[in-house]
Design a protein around this motif. Structure first.
Motif, mmCIF file in Angstrom:
data_model
loop_
_atom_site.group_PDB
_atom_site.id
_atom_site.type_symbol
_atom_site.label_atom_id
_atom_site.label_comp_id
_atom_site.label_asym_id
_atom_site.label_seq_id
_atom_site.Cartn_x
_atom_site.Cartn_y
_atom_site.Cartn_z
ATOM 1 N N ASN A 173 0.819 -1.203 0.000
ATOM 2 C CA ASN A 173 0.000 0.000 0.000
ATOM 3 C C ASN A 173 0.854 1.255 0.000
ATOM 4 O OD1 ASN A 173 0.345 -0.947 2.787
ATOM 5 N ND2 ASN A 173 -0.678 0.932 3.307
ATOM 6 N N ALA A 180 -5.259 5.225 3.235
ATOM 7 C CA ALA A 180 -4.427 4.017 3.223
ATOM 8 C C ALA A 180 -3.362 4.116 4.311
ATOM 9 C CB ALA A 180 -3.756 3.850 1.863
ATOM 10 N N ASN A 187 -8.020 0.852 3.747
ATOM 11 C CA ASN A 187 -6.736 0.661 3.087
ATOM 12 C C ASN A 187 -6.983 0.565 1.582
ATOM 13 O OD1 ASN A 187 -3.995 0.461 2.982
ATOM 14 N ND2 ASN A 187 -3.859 -1.460 4.132
ATOM 15 N N VAL A 189 -4.935 -1.244 -1.464
ATOM 16 C CA VAL A 189 -3.740 -2.072 -1.672
ATOM 17 C C VAL A 189 -3.630 -2.625 -3.088
ATOM 18 C CG1 VAL A 189 -3.829 -2.767 0.765
ATOM 19 C CG2 VAL A 189 -4.793 -4.283 -0.983
ATOM 20 N N GLN A 200 -5.659 -4.833 -7.975
ATOM 21 C CA GLN A 200 -5.507 -3.494 -7.428
ATOM 22 C C GLN A 200 -6.838 -3.095 -6.824
ATOM 23 O OE1 GLN A 200 -3.949 -0.624 -10.174
ATOM 24 N NE2 GLN A 200 -4.411 1.107 -8.842
ATOM 25 N N LYS A 206 -10.584 -2.259 6.107
ATOM 26 C CA LYS A 206 -9.540 -3.267 6.273
ATOM 27 C C LYS A 206 -10.138 -4.675 6.361
ATOM 28 C CE LYS A 206 -5.818 -0.266 7.743
ATOM 29 N NZ LYS A 206 -4.896 0.273 8.766
#
Ligand code: CTP
Ligand code: CA
Length: 224
Positions: A173, A180, A187, A189, A200, A206
């Protein structure tokens, strides 16, 4: 035989998740640590258990609340974390290294509080054990998931790390991105494997990152 329900993709799997930042002592009252909250690792542990896994959490310094009803094995330094992971490594099916492990530690942890002396103080730091790299070299059945927080050249560094540490998946990340990284509930990532970018993901919770990641990992473990 029936296929397990998609919610039980990790049924019967032993999963180790590390979370939080390691704590490297300088003296009895001082230490070096980092901003890792433990949220990403705890989310992975929670979701892995929901998916049927037998989960062991090994955590350093955290500010987030651990998943409800789950035990946390508390550790301090990188060396302590390494030893804790090693104790459960042999029969483990997957290791997720979400912890922010210190790269360096004070060369010596002195047993008594350091006294103030001159106008400057030189601290000598030495490299810690690289837990993931060391386990990457000796893995057998274990599926290895690494993390990387980067501020530049995400793709290049992520792929280098995956190779060097012999990971099956690497979650990278860009911590300069909004939503993020450290301390946030969300997040964004990029997930890599040996061949490059697998997925992606946009900014998401999370927990959702954990679900997507573990679904990919579970599917790949089954092929092994
Ligand atoms: N890691 C580890 N042991 C260390 C350092 C890192 O096991 N001593 C693990 C982290 O838990 C993470 C992965 O390796 O899963 C990548 O960590 P990162 O800090 O991004 O990589 P480094 O190799 O330390 O490279 P750098 O900090 O220079 O980017
Ligand atoms: Ca590092």
């Amino acid at each position: 035989k029936d296929k397990p329900a998609s919610s039980q993709l990790l049924q019967g799997r032993k999963v180790i998740v590390t979370a939080g930042g390691t704590v490297e002592r300088l003296d009895p009252v001082r230490y070096i640590t980092n901003d890792s909250s433990g949220k990403m690792g705890f989310a992975i542990a929670r979701v892995a258990r929901q998916m049927g896994a037998d989960v062991r959490i090994i955590a350093g310094n955290t500010t987030a609340a651990p998943p409800e009803g789950m035990a946390v094995e508390q550790v301090g330094s990188a060396q302590d974390m390494y030893e804790a992971v090693m104790r459960h490594w042999e029969d483990c099916n997957m290791l997720v290294m979400a912890a922010a492990v210190a790269d360096y530690r004070p060369k010596e942890a002195v047993p008594t509080k350091l006294k103030k002396q001159g106008d400057t103080l030189q601290l000598e730091l030495v490299k810690t054990v690289d837990i993931l790299e060391s386990l990457g070299q000796r893995k057998k059945q274990q599926f290895l998931v690494g993390f990387a927080a980067e501020t530049e050249q995400l793709d290049r560094y992520a792929r280098e790390k995956l190779e060097r540490k012999n990971c099956d998946l690497l979650v990278a990340n860009d911590v300069t991105m909004e939503g993020a990284g450290f301390g946030t509930d969300t997040n964004a990532v990029h997930i890599y494997d040996r061949n490059g970018l697998v997925e992606q993901l946009p900014v998401m919770s999370k927990d959702e990152v954990a679900r997507r990641l573990l679904a990919i990992a579970a599917a790949r473990m089954d092929k092994a």
